[in-house]
Design a protein around this motif. Structure first.
Motif, PDB file in Angstrom:
ATOM      1  N   TYR A 103       0.994  -1.399   0.012  1.00  0.00           N
ATOM      2  CA  TYR A 103      -0.043   0.118   0.006  1.00  0.00           C
ATOM      3  C   TYR A 103       0.932   1.074   0.259  1.00  0.00           C
ATOM      4  O   TYR A 103       0.739   2.622  -0.972  1.00  0.00           O
ATOM      5  CB  TYR A 103      -0.842  -0.169   1.232  1.00  0.00           C
ATOM      6  CG  TYR A 103      -2.245  -1.116   0.905  1.00  0.00           C
ATOM      7  CD1 TYR A 103      -2.048  -1.848   0.181  1.00  0.00           C
ATOM      8  CD2 TYR A 103      -2.410  -1.488   2.541  1.00  0.00           C
ATOM      9  CE1 TYR A 103      -3.471  -2.953   0.758  1.00  0.00           C
ATOM     10  CE2 TYR A 103      -3.422  -2.809   2.720  1.00  0.00           C
ATOM     11  CZ  TYR A 103      -3.708  -3.465   2.053  1.00  0.00           C
ATOM     12  OH  TYR A 103      -4.701  -4.033   1.720  1.00  0.00           O
ATOM     13  N   GLU A 122       4.041   1.789  -0.279  1.00  0.00           N
ATOM     14  CA  GLU A 122       4.671   1.553  -2.185  1.00  0.00           C
ATOM     15  C   GLU A 122       4.025   1.723  -2.783  1.00  0.00           C
ATOM     16  O   GLU A 122       4.193   3.273  -4.428  1.00  0.00           O
ATOM     17  CB  GLU A 122       5.654   0.088  -2.692  1.00  0.00           C
ATOM     18  CG  GLU A 122       6.819  -0.202  -1.863  1.00  0.00           C
ATOM     19  CD  GLU A 122       6.885  -1.673  -2.097  1.00  0.00           C
ATOM     20  OE1 GLU A 122       5.847  -2.807  -2.382  1.00  0.00           O
ATOM     21  OE2 GLU A 122       8.358  -1.622  -1.590  1.00  0.00           O
ATOM     22  N   ARG A 123       2.950   1.124  -3.512  1.00  0.00           N
ATOM     23  CA  ARG A 123       1.808   2.597  -4.236  1.00  0.00           C
ATOM     24  C   ARG A 123       1.362   3.742  -4.268  1.00  0.00           C
ATOM     25  O   ARG A 123       1.731   4.730  -5.362  1.00  0.00           O
ATOM     26  CB  ARG A 123       0.292   0.894  -4.476  1.00  0.00           C
ATOM     27  CG  ARG A 123       0.204   1.152  -6.139  1.00  0.00           C
ATOM     28  CD  ARG A 123      -1.770   0.460  -5.127  1.00  0.00           C
ATOM     29  NE  ARG A 123      -0.994  -1.076  -4.681  1.00  0.00           N
ATOM     30  CZ  ARG A 123      -1.727  -1.726  -4.612  1.00  0.00           C
ATOM     31  NH1 ARG A 123      -2.760  -1.377  -3.940  1.00  0.00           N
ATOM     32  NH2 ARG A 123      -1.574  -2.803  -3.970  1.00  0.00           N
ATOM     33  N   LEU A 124       1.517   4.241  -3.555  1.00  0.00           N
ATOM     34  CA  LEU A 124       0.785   5.621  -2.396  1.00  0.00           C
ATOM     35  C   LEU A 124       1.754   6.369  -3.065  1.00  0.00           C
ATOM     36  O   LEU A 124       2.073   7.355  -3.626  1.00  0.00           O
ATOM     37  CB  LEU A 124       0.403   5.720  -1.235  1.00  0.00           C
ATOM     38  CG  LEU A 124      -0.606   5.413  -1.186  1.00  0.00           C
ATOM     39  CD1 LEU A 124      -0.737   5.224   0.682  1.00  0.00           C
ATOM     40  CD2 LEU A 124      -2.279   6.214  -1.770  1.00  0.00           C
ATOM     41  N   LYS A 125       3.438   5.934  -2.169  1.00  0.00           N
ATOM     42  CA  LYS A 125       4.600   6.142  -3.042  1.00  0.00           C
ATOM     43  C   LYS A 125       5.042   6.716  -4.572  1.00  0.00           C
ATOM     44  O   LYS A 125       5.545   7.996  -4.887  1.00  0.00           O
ATOM     45  CB  LYS A 125       5.974   5.696  -2.442  1.00  0.00           C
ATOM     46  CG  LYS A 125       6.885   6.740  -2.452  1.00  0.00           C
ATOM     47  CD  LYS A 125       7.020   7.664  -1.782  1.00  0.00           C
ATOM     48  CE  LYS A 125       8.369   8.393  -1.487  1.00  0.00           C
ATOM     49  NZ  LYS A 125       8.494   9.978  -1.875  1.00  0.00           N
ATOM     50  N   MET A 126       4.806   6.143  -5.187  1.00  0.00           N
ATOM     51  CA  MET A 126       4.593   6.144  -6.505  1.00  0.00           C
ATOM     52  C   MET A 126       3.913   7.363  -6.700  1.00  0.00           C
ATOM     53  O   MET A 126       4.238   8.099  -8.086  1.00  0.00           O
ATOM     54  CB  MET A 126       4.322   4.507  -7.603  1.00  0.00           C
ATOM     55  CG  MET A 126       5.908   4.432  -7.573  1.00  0.00           C
ATOM     56  SD  MET A 126       5.440   2.304  -8.482  1.00  0.00           S
ATOM     57  CE  MET A 126       4.230   1.563  -8.785  1.00  0.00           C
ATOM     58  N   LYS A 127       2.634   7.500  -6.605  1.00  0.00           N
ATOM     59  CA  LYS A 127       1.337   7.952  -7.339  1.00  0.00           C
ATOM     60  C   LYS A 127       2.008   9.427  -6.653  1.00  0.00           C
ATOM     61  O   LYS A 127       1.646  10.771  -7.107  1.00  0.00           O
ATOM     62  CB  LYS A 127      -0.339   7.869  -6.383  1.00  0.00           C
ATOM     63  CG  LYS A 127      -1.067   6.985  -7.626  1.00  0.00           C
ATOM     64  CD  LYS A 127      -2.036   7.065  -7.119  1.00  0.00           C
ATOM     65  CE  LYS A 127      -3.600   8.039  -6.819  1.00  0.00           C
ATOM     66  NZ  LYS A 127      -4.634   7.395  -6.231  1.00  0.00           N
ATOM     67  N   HIS A 128       2.449   9.799  -5.425  1.00  0.00           N
ATOM     68  CA  HIS A 128       2.928  11.084  -4.796  1.00  0.00           C
ATOM     69  C   HIS A 128       4.655  10.589  -4.550  1.00  0.00           C
ATOM     70  O   HIS A 128       4.381  10.723  -3.872  1.00  0.00           O
ATOM     71  CB  HIS A 128       2.232  11.275  -3.862  1.00  0.00           C
ATOM     72  CG  HIS A 128       0.204  10.961  -3.143  1.00  0.00           C
ATOM     73  ND1 HIS A 128      -0.603  12.370  -4.059  1.00  0.00           N
ATOM     74  CD2 HIS A 128      -0.586   9.856  -3.298  1.00  0.00           C
ATOM     75  CE1 HIS A 128      -1.640  11.450  -4.256  1.00  0.00           C
ATOM     76  NE2 HIS A 128      -1.466  10.230  -3.763  1.00  0.00           N
ATOM     77  N   PRO A 129       4.854  11.006  -5.407  1.00  0.00           N
ATOM     78  CA  PRO A 129       6.504  11.090  -4.955  1.00  0.00           C
ATOM     79  C   PRO A 129       6.713  12.127  -3.806  1.00  0.00           C
ATOM     80  O   PRO A 129       8.299  10.798  -3.103  1.00  0.00           O
ATOM     81  CB  PRO A 129       6.701  11.036  -6.391  1.00  0.00           C
ATOM     82  CG  PRO A 129       6.240  11.557  -7.226  1.00  0.00           C
ATOM     83  CD  PRO A 129       4.705  11.336  -6.530  1.00  0.00           C
ATOM     84  N   THR A 135       2.850  16.807   0.916  1.00  0.00           N
ATOM     85  CA  THR A 135       1.862  15.848   1.866  1.00  0.00           C
ATOM     86  C   THR A 135       2.842  14.129   2.382  1.00  0.00           C
ATOM     87  O   THR A 135       3.683  14.275   1.744  1.00  0.00           O
ATOM     88  CB  THR A 135       2.046  14.941  -0.328  1.00  0.00           C
ATOM     89  OG1 THR A 135       1.251  16.146  -0.410  1.00  0.00           O
ATOM     90  CG2 THR A 135       1.190  14.157   0.210  1.00  0.00           C
TER      91      THR A 135
END
Ligand code: 13P
Ligand code: SF4
Length: 303
Positions: free
Chosen positions: A183, A185-192, A230
């Protein structure tokens, strides 16, 4: 009936103060006199002048308040507000574990029963666990009940070059287990550009991905000092209310909406109102257990 107005009226009549944990629902946080993490709430309980403390949190927190303020009446609005982590060790289990490690001192996480605290040399919270274990006078330290907090402490001590053997009990918080590394990792990809802040009750695979590992109020301090806009928040979702109130210009993304503590959510405006109206549920601790548990809490307060 206007529940908020009734609660405020009864609060005055009863000479009561409302303390709420950071995970409480927004309407409870908004009506509370003080909102904080476990350590702050313990400190507050020991210093407030009102004769009644209504604790909007879970049972072990109300018990800690009673131990620190024995002359006060401590109320918990719902007796179902337990803690899945605190239930993972009993005092007889700890007594047996101690006999297997005779030279070790015991540091128990505040998320434990008064009886478990009474069997311990010192308490700790997520805000001071590293400091307490670092300073306790022993090379071998039993940590109960949370294996992930123990692993976090071990890792932080290793970074500081402090060598202590940590013997961890195999407990965990079922709520923080719902936060999975994928979860984050996915969020970090969306909000680098987002900073990742997680609670030490999260699994090591999650804390390892974090920019910072903090207690709930420690997360708020981190946001205050950070220049970032963020934040991905890896803890129980109730904290989001406080963060959004305190920092309306910043963006907070929960690691997962699944991390909701049913025990914390037991408390609502209705049972808070009933608690003040009927003076229930009074939390008491056996005096001998309280005396021993207080000595472990006092040991923590030294650090
Ligand atoms: P804090 O002490 O960080 O507020 O945490 C308490 C708790 O129950 C975490 O699950
Ligand atoms: Fe207990 Fe976990 Fe709920 Fe905190 S979030 S009160 S540790 S069950």
């Amino acid at each position: 009936m206007d529940l908020v107005a009734e609660i405020l009226k009864l609060k005055k009549e009863r000479d009561a103060v409302i303390l709420a944990h950071n995970y409480q629902d927004g309407d409870i946080q908004d009506i509370a006199d003080f909102v904080g993490d476990s350590l702050e709430l313990s400190r507050k309980a020991a210093e407030v002048s009102e004769s009644v403390i209504v604790f909007c949190g879970v049972h072990f927190m109300a018990e800690t308040a009673k131990i620190l303020a024995p002359e006060k009446t401590v109320l918990l609005p719902s007796l179902d507000a337990g803690c899945g982590l605190a239930d993972m060790i009993t005092a007889p289990q700890l007594r047996e574990f101690k006999t297997e490690h005779p030279g070790a001192k015991v540091v128990c996480y505040v998320n434990s029963t008064a009886e478990v605290k009474a069997e311990s040399d010192a308490c700790c919270t997520s805000a001071n666990a590293v400091r307490v274990v670092e300073n306790i006078d022993a090379d071998e330290v039993i940590m109960v009940p949370d294996k992930y907090l123990s692993a976090h402490v071990e890792e932080e001590l290793r970074k500081k070059g402090v060598s202590k053997k940590i013997i961890a009990w195999n407990g965990y918080c079922p709520v923080h287990m719902k936060i999975l590394p994928e979860y984050i990792e996915r969020l970090k990809m969306k909000h680098p550009s987002a900073k990742i802040i997680t609670h030490p009750e999260c699994a090591c695979t999650v804390t390892r991905l974090s920019d910072s590992v903090k207690s709930t109020s420690g997360m708020s301090d981190f946001v205050r000092e950070s220049g970032s806009e963020t934040f991905i928040i890896g803890t129980e979702v109730g904290l989001l209310h406080r963060l959004r109130e305190e920092f309306p210009d910043k963006k907070f993304i929960p690691a997962t909406g699944l991390a909701e503590c049913k025990y914390m959510k037991e408390i609502d405006l209705h049972n808070l109102y009933e608690s003040l109206r009927d003076m229930k549920h009074v939390i008491d601790v056996d005096p001998e257990v309280a005396r021993k548990a207080k000595s472990a809490i006092d040991e923590m307060m030294k650090f």
